[in-house]
Design a protein around this motif. Structure first.
Motif: not given
Length: 311
Positions: A242-243, A246, A249-250, A289, A293
């Protein structure tokens, strides 16, 4: 327009994000805060990983290097911007501009490669868990980090040194808050065809190939996770990614957004504002992030902060 050889150029002028003098103090406070948050947040990540033996694993080795690149990336751009705002002077020397450009290219490219390396690490951990410690051994992890740095330095030196062949005109104003390669090339009066071809070729190579590697890694991860019989195992596998997802994506999302805005925007100043989204924001957000997370990271940060408070 009078042409000047690169050896005659003494300085460029960074126009920044706005020419409104009333907004300059606000920008100074905003970017100073963002810079301090970026440096302190990423420094805490590095210290937490260094002090907690449970985090001495490949994933956190790559994360600590990513935090280091975030600090360096922000340091390459924001302090000069703050200095210019405070001194009410937009100038940057020719050598300073080339140096800043080179460092930005090094750390942006290094971050790109580290994200790919972290995706490969997650792929091995989920798709080949029994062989994880054998495959992701310390020599390989060190080699991946050093190889990423080497390729980034070679890329940055190649693109930056090619600017030395250019001649510039009297108008040396860069509508940006740092010396971005594409903006500097636009100021040249001499032929920039080779520079532009090299820029787009290297940009495509070092952009598309790593991103494709990330997509391939996660395609394999999703395929492997869907074959897991337990719903709990699936959730745990996805949570470990997940981290990183993220952060990917960023990083790529903001970069793509800036590219699209540069095509659609009517002025370079608007592009400069959009560039804050990839040159400042991802570096500031990465510590949040991972600390928000990741359970292990939370625990390590609590121990670090508790230890500091007792000193």
């Amino acid at each position: 327009m009078e042409t000047r050889n690169q050896t005659d150029v003494s300085e460029f002028f960074l126009l920044g994000l706005t020419d409104n003098p009333e907004l300059q103090p606000l920008l100074f406070c905003l970017f100073l805060t963002m810079y301090l948050v970026t440096v302190l947040g990423n420094l805490l990540i590095i210290l937490a990983i260094s002090c907690d033996s449970h985090l001495h694993t490949p994933m956190y080795l790559f994360l600590s290097n990513l935090s280091f690149t975030d600090i360096c990336m922000s340091t390459a751009t924001i302090p000069k911007m703050l200095l210019n705002i405070q001194a009410q002077n937009q100038s940057i020397t020719y050598a300073g501009c080339l140096t800043q450009m080179c460092f930005v290219l090094v750390f942006a490219c290094w971050e790109n490669f580290l994200l790919v390396t972290m995706a490969y690490d997650r792929y091995v951990a989920i798709c080949h868990p029994l062989r994880y410690t054998v495959i992701m051994n310390p020599p390989l992890c060190g080699l991946l980090v050093l190889l990423s740095l080497f390729l980034s330095v070679v890329n940055a030196l190649l693109l930056s040194l090619m600017v030395l062949r250019l001649s510039f005109c009297k108008d040396l104003e860069i509508p940006h808050f740092f010396c971005e390669l594409a903006q500097v090339i636009k100021l040249a009066c001499s032929d920039t065809l080779i520079n532009n071809i090299l820029l787009y070729f290297v940009g495509s190579l070092f952009g598309v190939v790593p991103f494709s590697g990330i997509i391939f890694s996660y395609a394999q991860i999703v395929s492997s996770v869907l074959r897991m019989p337990s719903a709990g195992a699936k959730l745990k596998a996805f949570s470990t990614c997940g981290s990183h997802l993220s952060m990917v994506s960023l990083f790529y999302g903001t970069g793509l957004g800036v590219y699209i805005s540069s095509l659609a925007a009517g002025s370079s100043r608007k592009t400069a504002v959009a560039s804050v989204m990839y040159g400042v924001v991802p570096q500031m957000m990465n510590p949040f992030i991972y600390s928000l997370r990741n359970r292990d990271m939370k625990g390590a940060l609590r121990k670090l902060i508790s230890g500091i408070s007792f000193l």
